[in-house]
Every structure is written in C-alpha cells, then in structure tokens.
Design a protein around this motif. Structure first.
Motif, PDB file in Angstrom:
ATOM      1  N   PRO A 125      10.575  21.843   5.471  1.00 59.43           N
ATOM      2  CA  PRO A 125      10.245  23.236   5.152  1.00 59.43           C
ATOM      3  C   PRO A 125      11.536  24.014   4.865  1.00 59.43           C
ATOM      4  CG  PRO A 125       9.239  22.543   7.224  1.00 59.43           C
ATOM      5  CD  PRO A 125      10.204  21.481   6.841  1.00 59.43           C
ATOM      6  N   GLU A 126      11.471  24.976   3.987  1.00 58.25           N
ATOM      7  CA  GLU A 126      12.656  25.768   3.638  1.00 58.25           C
ATOM      8  C   GLU A 126      13.177  26.491   4.875  1.00 58.25           C
ATOM      9  OE1 GLU A 126      14.027  29.325   0.573  1.00 58.25           O
ATOM     10  OE2 GLU A 126      12.059  28.384   0.337  1.00 58.25           O
ATOM     11  N   GLY A 127      14.488  26.402   5.091  1.00 59.67           N
ATOM     12  CA  GLY A 127      15.114  27.091   6.212  1.00 59.67           C
ATOM     13  C   GLY A 127      15.086  26.323   7.518  1.00 59.67           C
ATOM     14  N   TYR A 128      14.469  25.120   7.536  1.00 62.59           N
ATOM     15  CA  TYR A 128      14.375  24.340   8.782  1.00 62.59           C
ATOM     16  C   TYR A 128      15.732  23.714   9.093  1.00 62.59           C
ATOM     17  CZ  TYR A 128      12.351  21.457  12.455  1.00 62.59           C
ATOM     18  OH  TYR A 128      12.058  20.893  13.676  1.00 62.59           O
ATOM     19  N   LEU A 129      16.257  23.975  10.290  1.00 69.63           N
ATOM     20  CA  LEU A 129      17.555  23.456  10.750  1.00 69.63           C
ATOM     21  C   LEU A 129      18.649  23.760   9.721  1.00 69.63           C
ATOM     22  CD1 LEU A 129      17.941  21.938  13.483  1.00 69.63           C
ATOM     23  CD2 LEU A 129      18.373  19.892  12.171  1.00 69.63           C
ATOM     24  N   ARG A 130      18.731  25.013   9.325  1.00 67.93           N
ATOM     25  CA  ARG A 130      19.695  25.435   8.294  1.00 67.93           C
ATOM     26  C   ARG A 130      21.124  25.224   8.763  1.00 67.93           C
ATOM     27  NH1 ARG A 130      18.377  30.419   4.519  1.00 67.93           N
ATOM     28  NH2 ARG A 130      17.339  28.690   3.470  1.00 67.93           N
ATOM     29  N   VAL A 131      21.965  24.758   7.842  1.00 73.21           N
ATOM     30  CA  VAL A 131      23.378  24.468   8.134  1.00 73.21           C
ATOM     31  C   VAL A 131      24.195  25.740   7.946  1.00 73.21           C
ATOM     32  CG1 VAL A 131      25.366  23.039   7.524  1.00 73.21           C
ATOM     33  CG2 VAL A 131      23.041  22.151   7.195  1.00 73.21           C
ATOM     34  N   SER A 132      25.094  26.012   8.893  1.00 77.51           N
ATOM     35  CA  SER A 132      25.998  27.148   8.781  1.00 77.51           C
ATOM     36  C   SER A 132      27.425  26.638   8.617  1.00 77.51           C
ATOM     37  CB  SER A 132      25.906  28.017  10.035  1.00 77.51           C
ATOM     38  OG  SER A 132      26.806  29.090   9.957  1.00 77.51           O
ATOM     39  N   SER A 133      28.126  27.141   7.599  1.00 80.37           N
ATOM     40  CA  SER A 133      29.524  26.739   7.392  1.00 80.37           C
ATOM     41  C   SER A 133      30.280  27.904   6.770  1.00 80.37           C
ATOM     42  CB  SER A 133      29.605  25.516   6.462  1.00 80.37           C
ATOM     43  OG  SER A 133      29.255  25.891   5.140  1.00 80.37           O
ATOM     44  N   ALA A 134      31.598  27.720   6.629  1.00 78.71           N
ATOM     45  CA  ALA A 134      32.431  28.775   6.034  1.00 78.71           C
ATOM     46  C   ALA A 134      31.983  29.085   4.605  1.00 78.71           C
ATOM     47  CB  ALA A 134      33.897  28.342   6.046  1.00 78.71           C
TER      48      ALA A 134
END
Length: 205
Positions: free
Chosen positions: A98-107
C-alpha cells in the motif's frame, strides 16, 4: 557454485548478527542493534520490529530509517501486513505494498519500498516478535534464508531481554515494598513511644 555462495553469504550474516546480539541489551537496544545489523548487511532501506503480545497486539521496539510519519507504535490484531506471516509462522514476501506503508526517511526525502519481507521470530512454537524490512530492490532467496535462519536466535535474544526487564521490574517492586515496610515499622515505633507515657500515667492512676 551459486548455491554455495548464497550459503556462505547467509552464514556470514548469521555470524555477524550473533556477535551484535551478545551482551545484556534492553529490548529497545536489542531492536535497534538487530535492525541496524540486518538492514546494513541485507541492503534494506527501512525496517521495523514489533513485539507480539499474548493478546495478539504488536508493540514496536525498534526502527531503522522510518519516516517520522510512521506513528504505528502499536498494531492491533489484524492490522498491518503481518497477518500471513504470523498465521504460517514463516517468512512472507509482500510485493504489492500500500502507498506510504513503511515509508523510508533519508536526507534525500521520503520514499516507499518496492518489496517487503515480513519475518516472525519464533522459538519452541511461540512467536516473540515480527520484523518488517523494506527494499528498493527485488528480494531474493538468500534474503529469505537469512531471516529464516535468524528467527530462533532473535527470538531467544528477545526472550532474554524481556525476562531481564521483568526481573528488574520485580526487584524494584520488592525494594519499594521493603522501603514501605521499613517506613511503616518506624511509624509504629514512634507511635508506641508516644503512647508509652500515657500508658504509664494510666497505670499510675
């Protein structure tokens, strides 16, 4: 030759994870250490670890490169994409995320993983936790084999950390009760001392 190389890669991953898990970690430390090691070794972009309670609720105790918007610290039974892995107690690959599931955050910003590996950690038939790992790349057989091999080691480490935490809680509770008892005994002693002159005067009269 390919199978041999894959086996060697899995063996090295298990050995490295075992070294990281050594020591008296708290649950929170264990979650961070395990996810950092696994994600780094497997080239996963994001990961989360959830304790599985007796009531089926899952409480997050570790995260790796999670987006700040990922606020699901507690999942109720049936929530998330862990259901199949929990039912079968086996590593489960999810390709349609699903869109946005466990979204990755990075610089560079936030992005969604392409594929998700959901791995229950089990020992003696009991599931102690579930680990979700998100990848930008295609998940291969070696990834699943590594998580299958890591399952029992992770479950035992989680159980040990949880038992240590419970023991510390009980010790603190025992100390608190002991201090309360001492306070009550002291209050009783003072009360008795204050009553003594009254008792003597009553006896004298």
């Amino acid at each position: 030759q390919q199978a041999k190389a894959r086996q060697s890669w899995v063996d090295r991953g298990i050995m490295a994870l075992g070294m990281q898990l050594q020591g008296d970690h708290t649950l929170a430390e264990l979650g961070e250490v395990a996810l950092r090691q696994l994600a780094g070794y497997m080239n996963a972009q994001v990961a989360a670890a959830y304790l599985v309670g007796a009531d089926g609720k899952r409480a997050r105790f570790g995260g790796y490169a999670l987006s700040p918007q990922h606020t699901s610290d507690v999942l109720l039974p049936g929530e998330g994409l862990m259901g199949e892995a929990l039912r079968t107690r086996s590593v489960h690959l999810v390709r349609e995320l699903p869109e946005g599931y466990l979204r990755v955050s990075s610089a560079a910003g936030a992005a969604d993983p392409r594929e998700l590996l959901v791995s229950p950690t089990t020992y003696a038939g009991r599931v102690y936790a579930v680990i979700e790992m998100g990848f930008f790349r295609k998940v291969v057989t070696a990834d699943k084999e590594l998580m299958e091999r890591a399952s029992e080691m992770l479950a035992l480490s989680i159980r040990a950390a949880r038992d240590r935490s419970e023991l510390e809680r009980l010790l603190h509770e025992t100390q608190r009760q002991s201090e309360e008892l001492k306070t009550q005994q002291e209050e009783l002693r003072v009360s008795n001392e204050e009553l003594e002159p009254h008792s003597k005067s009553l006896q004298a009269s």
